[in-house]
Structure formats: C-alpha cells, structure tokens
Design a protein around this motif. Structure first.
Motif, short mmCIF file in Angstrom:
data_model
loop_
_atom_site.label_atom_id
_atom_site.label_comp_id
_atom_site.label_asym_id
_atom_site.label_seq_id
_atom_site.Cartn_x
_atom_site.Cartn_y
_atom_site.Cartn_z
N GLN A 40 0.97 -1.02 0.07
CA GLN A 40 0.04 -0.12 0.05
C GLN A 40 0.76 1.21 0.03
OE1 GLN A 40 -2.42 -0.95 3.41
NE2 GLN A 40 -4.25 -1.60 1.88
N ASN A 88 -5.91 3.17 -12.59
CA ASN A 88 -7.21 2.40 -11.77
C ASN A 88 -7.15 0.93 -11.77
OD1 ASN A 88 -8.20 5.20 -10.86
ND2 ASN A 88 -9.27 5.40 -12.96
N VAL A 89 -6.53 0.58 -12.85
CA VAL A 89 -6.48 -0.98 -12.90
C VAL A 89 -5.54 -1.29 -11.79
CG1 VAL A 89 -5.75 -3.03 -14.45
CG2 VAL A 89 -7.09 -1.07 -15.35
N LYS A 91 -4.61 0.07 -8.95
CA LYS A 91 -5.21 0.36 -7.75
C LYS A 91 -6.45 -0.87 -7.54
CE LYS A 91 -4.82 5.28 -6.95
NZ LYS A 91 -5.61 6.45 -7.04
N SER A 92 -7.16 -1.16 -8.29
CA SER A 92 -8.07 -2.11 -8.34
C SER A 92 -7.67 -3.36 -7.70
CB SER A 92 -9.00 -2.17 -9.48
OG SER A 92 -10.07 -3.34 -9.42
N ARG A 93 -6.60 -3.82 -8.59
CA ARG A 93 -5.65 -5.10 -8.35
C ARG A 93 -5.23 -5.06 -6.75
NH1 ARG A 93 -3.34 -6.68 -14.07
NH2 ARG A 93 -5.29 -6.76 -15.33
N GLY A 95 -6.16 -3.52 -4.52
CA GLY A 95 -7.40 -3.33 -3.59
C GLY A 95 -7.95 -4.92 -3.51
N THR A 96 -8.14 -5.83 -4.46
CA THR A 96 -8.48 -6.87 -4.47
C THR A 96 -7.40 -7.82 -3.61
OG1 THR A 96 -9.58 -6.76 -6.60
CG2 THR A 96 -9.09 -9.03 -5.99
N THR A 99 -7.86 -7.08 0.15
CA THR A 99 -8.91 -7.80 0.66
C THR A 99 -8.87 -9.31 0.92
OG1 THR A 99 -10.44 -5.91 -0.16
CG2 THR A 99 -11.68 -8.07 0.30
#
Length: 106
Positions: A40, A88-89, A91-93, A95-96, A99
């Motif tokens: 992060q 954004n891709v 960041k999404s990855r 985040g996944t 999680t």
C-alpha cells in the motif's frame, strides 16, 4: 490497513494439517500485514518498481505456502505494472489483493 467483512470466507493454506509446514505457514501469515502495508505504501508513493517487486515476491511466496489464489492476485499486480496498465486498474488489483490477504488465516 486490512479490512475483513464478517461475511468473507476465511482463506486457509492448502497445507493445513501438515505438521512440517505448520510453522512456516504461520510465519508467512503473521508477516502478511507488514507486507500489505509495504504494498500500500508503494502504491501511495507511485513507486511502481517497488510495488512490482513486492507483488512478484508475494506471488511466489503465497503460492509456496499454500495460498495459490493470493499468489494469483499478486501476479495480476505484477503483470499489470509490467504491461503499463492504467492507474485505476493497478489500484483495483491492489485492493483485491489486500481484501483477499485480510481473509488469510494460518
């Protein structure tokens, strides 16, 4: 920081019940929060080389300790950076991955 919904299923190592792997799986899981913080921080700093290196290391480590789905999520970060994906891709990855990592238990 890792977040976990109470509805999320726990992810356990494929080596659950293997006495030879128990200690090192526990060590990997106990170090995972610090690794996630590093991922992060690299993302927040836009340090793509560091983020790619961390994701690459996690890809191999997670798979080696019996968490192939976590390794696959890390691989998507690594590959996305190498492919020059949109922020954004990435960041999404991340985040996944974070999680999913929050659901990992020894």
């Amino acid at each position: 920081m890792l977040f976990r919904s109470p509805d999320d299923p726990v992810i356990r190592s494929e080596f659950v019940g293997d006495p030879e792997m128990e200690g090192i799986v526990f060590l990997f899981v106990s170090e995972l929060p610090q690794r996630i913080e590093a991922v992060q921080a690299a993302l927040a700093a836009s340090d793509w080389e560091r983020l790619r290196t961390l994701a690459h290391q996690l890809k191999g480590a997670a798979g080696g300790y019996g968490f192939p789905q976590l390794g696959s999520a890390a691989a998507l970060i690594d590959q996305g950076i190498r492919d020059g994906c949109d922020l954004n891709v990435i960041k999404s990855r991340v985040g996944t991955f974070c999680t999913m990592a929050g659901r990992v238990k020894a």
